[in-house]
Design a protein around this motif. Sequence first.
Motif, short mmCIF file in Angstrom:
data_model
loop_
_atom_site.label_atom_id
_atom_site.label_comp_id
_atom_site.label_asym_id
_atom_site.label_seq_id
_atom_site.Cartn_x
_atom_site.Cartn_y
_atom_site.Cartn_z
N GLY A 150 0.79 -1.23 0.00
CA GLY A 150 0.00 0.00 0.00
C GLY A 150 0.81 1.27 0.00
N GLN A 151 2.14 1.17 -0.04
CA GLN A 151 2.98 2.36 0.09
C GLN A 151 2.73 3.35 -1.04
OE1 GLN A 151 7.03 1.53 1.14
NE2 GLN A 151 7.80 3.45 0.32
N GLN A 152 2.41 2.84 -2.23
CA GLN A 152 2.21 3.73 -3.37
C GLN A 152 0.95 4.57 -3.23
OE1 GLN A 152 2.00 0.48 -3.37
NE2 GLN A 152 0.07 -0.17 -4.32
N THR A 153 0.05 4.19 -2.33
CA THR A 153 -1.19 4.97 -2.15
C THR A 153 -1.05 6.01 -1.03
OG1 THR A 153 -2.17 3.47 -0.49
CG2 THR A 153 -2.48 2.92 -2.83
N PHE A 154 0.00 5.92 -0.24
CA PHE A 154 0.17 6.80 0.91
C PHE A 154 0.48 8.23 0.46
CE2 PHE A 154 3.27 8.26 4.35
CZ PHE A 154 2.27 8.62 5.24
N LYS A 155 -0.27 9.18 0.98
CA LYS A 155 -0.13 10.58 0.57
C LYS A 155 0.83 11.38 1.46
CE LYS A 155 -4.67 10.96 -1.63
NZ LYS A 155 -5.97 11.68 -1.64
N LYS A 198 8.49 8.26 24.99
CA LYS A 198 8.94 9.36 24.13
C LYS A 198 10.26 8.99 23.46
CE LYS A 198 6.86 13.05 26.91
NZ LYS A 198 7.13 14.31 27.64
N PRO A 199 10.19 8.20 22.41
CA PRO A 199 9.03 7.71 21.67
C PRO A 199 8.48 6.41 22.27
CG PRO A 199 11.01 6.95 20.61
CD PRO A 199 11.46 7.79 21.78
N ASP A 200 7.26 6.05 21.84
CA ASP A 200 6.75 4.74 22.23
C ASP A 200 7.18 3.72 21.19
OD1 ASP A 200 5.15 5.49 20.10
OD2 ASP A 200 3.25 4.98 21.06
N GLN A 201 6.91 2.46 21.48
CA GLN A 201 7.26 1.37 20.58
C GLN A 201 6.02 0.56 20.24
OE1 GLN A 201 10.99 -0.81 21.70
NE2 GLN A 201 10.92 0.46 23.56
N LEU A 202 5.82 0.27 18.98
CA LEU A 202 4.70 -0.54 18.53
C LEU A 202 5.19 -1.58 17.54
CD1 LEU A 202 1.88 2.12 17.90
CD2 LEU A 202 2.01 0.44 19.77
N PRO A 203 4.54 -2.76 17.53
CA PRO A 203 4.92 -3.77 16.52
C PRO A 203 4.78 -3.19 15.12
CG PRO A 203 3.51 -4.74 18.20
CD PRO A 203 3.50 -3.27 18.45
N MET A 204 5.67 -3.59 14.24
CA MET A 204 5.74 -3.05 12.89
C MET A 204 4.37 -3.07 12.21
SD MET A 204 7.46 -1.75 10.49
CE MET A 204 7.32 -1.49 8.72
N PHE A 205 4.02 -1.98 11.57
CA PHE A 205 2.74 -1.91 10.84
C PHE A 205 2.76 -2.87 9.65
CE2 PHE A 205 5.43 1.61 9.34
CZ PHE A 205 5.40 1.45 7.96
N THR A 206 1.59 -3.30 9.25
CA THR A 206 1.48 -4.31 8.19
C THR A 206 1.37 -3.69 6.81
OG1 THR A 206 -0.92 -4.41 8.48
CG2 THR A 206 0.42 -5.97 9.74
N SER A 207 0.83 -2.47 6.73
CA SER A 207 0.65 -1.85 5.42
C SER A 207 0.37 -0.36 5.57
CB SER A 207 -0.49 -2.51 4.64
OG SER A 207 -1.71 -2.39 5.34
N PHE A 208 0.47 0.33 4.46
CA PHE A 208 0.05 1.72 4.38
C PHE A 208 -1.39 1.79 3.90
CE2 PHE A 208 4.65 2.20 3.90
CZ PHE A 208 4.92 3.40 4.56
N TYR A 209 -2.04 2.90 4.15
CA TYR A 209 -3.24 3.27 3.41
C TYR A 209 -3.10 4.74 3.05
CZ TYR A 209 -5.34 5.55 7.54
OH TYR A 209 -5.60 6.38 8.61
#
Length: 352
Positions: A142-147, A250-261
Amino acid sequence: MEEILDSVVIGGGQAGLASGYHLQKKGLQFLILEANEQAMGSWPHYYDSLKLFSPARFSSLPGLQFPGPPDHYPSRDEVIRYLQDYKNHFLLPVITNQRVESVEKNGEVFKIRTITGDTFQTRTIINATGSFHSPFSPVIKGQQTFKGHVLHSSKYRNPEPFIDQRVVVVGRRNSAVQIAIELAELSRTTLAIRQPVQLVKQRIWGQDLHFWIRAIGLDTFPFGRFGKKVPSTDTAVDLGEYKARLAEGKPDQLPMFTSFYTDGVIWSDGKMEPVDTVIFATGYRLNFSYLNPIGALDSEGNPLQVAGVSTSVPGIYYVGLEGQRSFSSATLRGVGADAQFVVRKLMLHLKN
């Protein structure tokens, strides 16, 4: 007839200058080809606040001590000045604006051609270009759709352009952590990670981490010399406040995102979150494509070498590869020892 040199060093950064020092000590005829206008390697392109993770006492190239208090941690600009001073101090023969385009092998002689059309003939080549100019960013669905904005950490300079933004930094090693902590002062920043960040203290029992690494021999143990891969480390050095800052979120940590929108990222739990900028602090890949036609690389473009000595093309050498011979091989403090080792091997080749 064009002069045939004993050696040509490709790259005029820390690895190339250290190689030049040892070639000069042996009295060889050589040149250092630097792609940029000055011999400073990748240092001018790093982010503004970058500091060495090793103190000045452990951060010198061979033959010239890094200036300043031995226990201070040099800044990016201090390193740049030091590299310039190093080149000038030893009068190293650096030719700038000479990006290598191709390498041919005719018998025992290599012919190097640069993008300016200049050619150089040499009996040996030391590749010391590093990998900064080949940043690696994963391809995410989905990276190509990310604005929003997507950039690699190699393009990051300082946090000012990201004030009050929602920023996601991908990675968990030194650059990722340092950039994210810096950004978190002025923006809402998250580290997107596969595993939680692991920190190692910069100072242990009153001594810098590198003192202990050197004391137990890990900094110089020649893994690559015996064909053994240097154990990888996936940690970040805590410059003093990192543990507390991460604990505060600061910063927080989150599991890697799966895709862009279109407006942001989709996290592993399915949550869609608007994001302004994603920064990939995901490292670099080697680019020695000019060596591919002579059979120096494997099918993935990596050099066929052990401890910096080509195993497929006699006369080809490397300095500055990560894990080449030790943990410190790709660092300011480590390239000198590897350059010395490689030049010894090169000398034996020239005598045969």
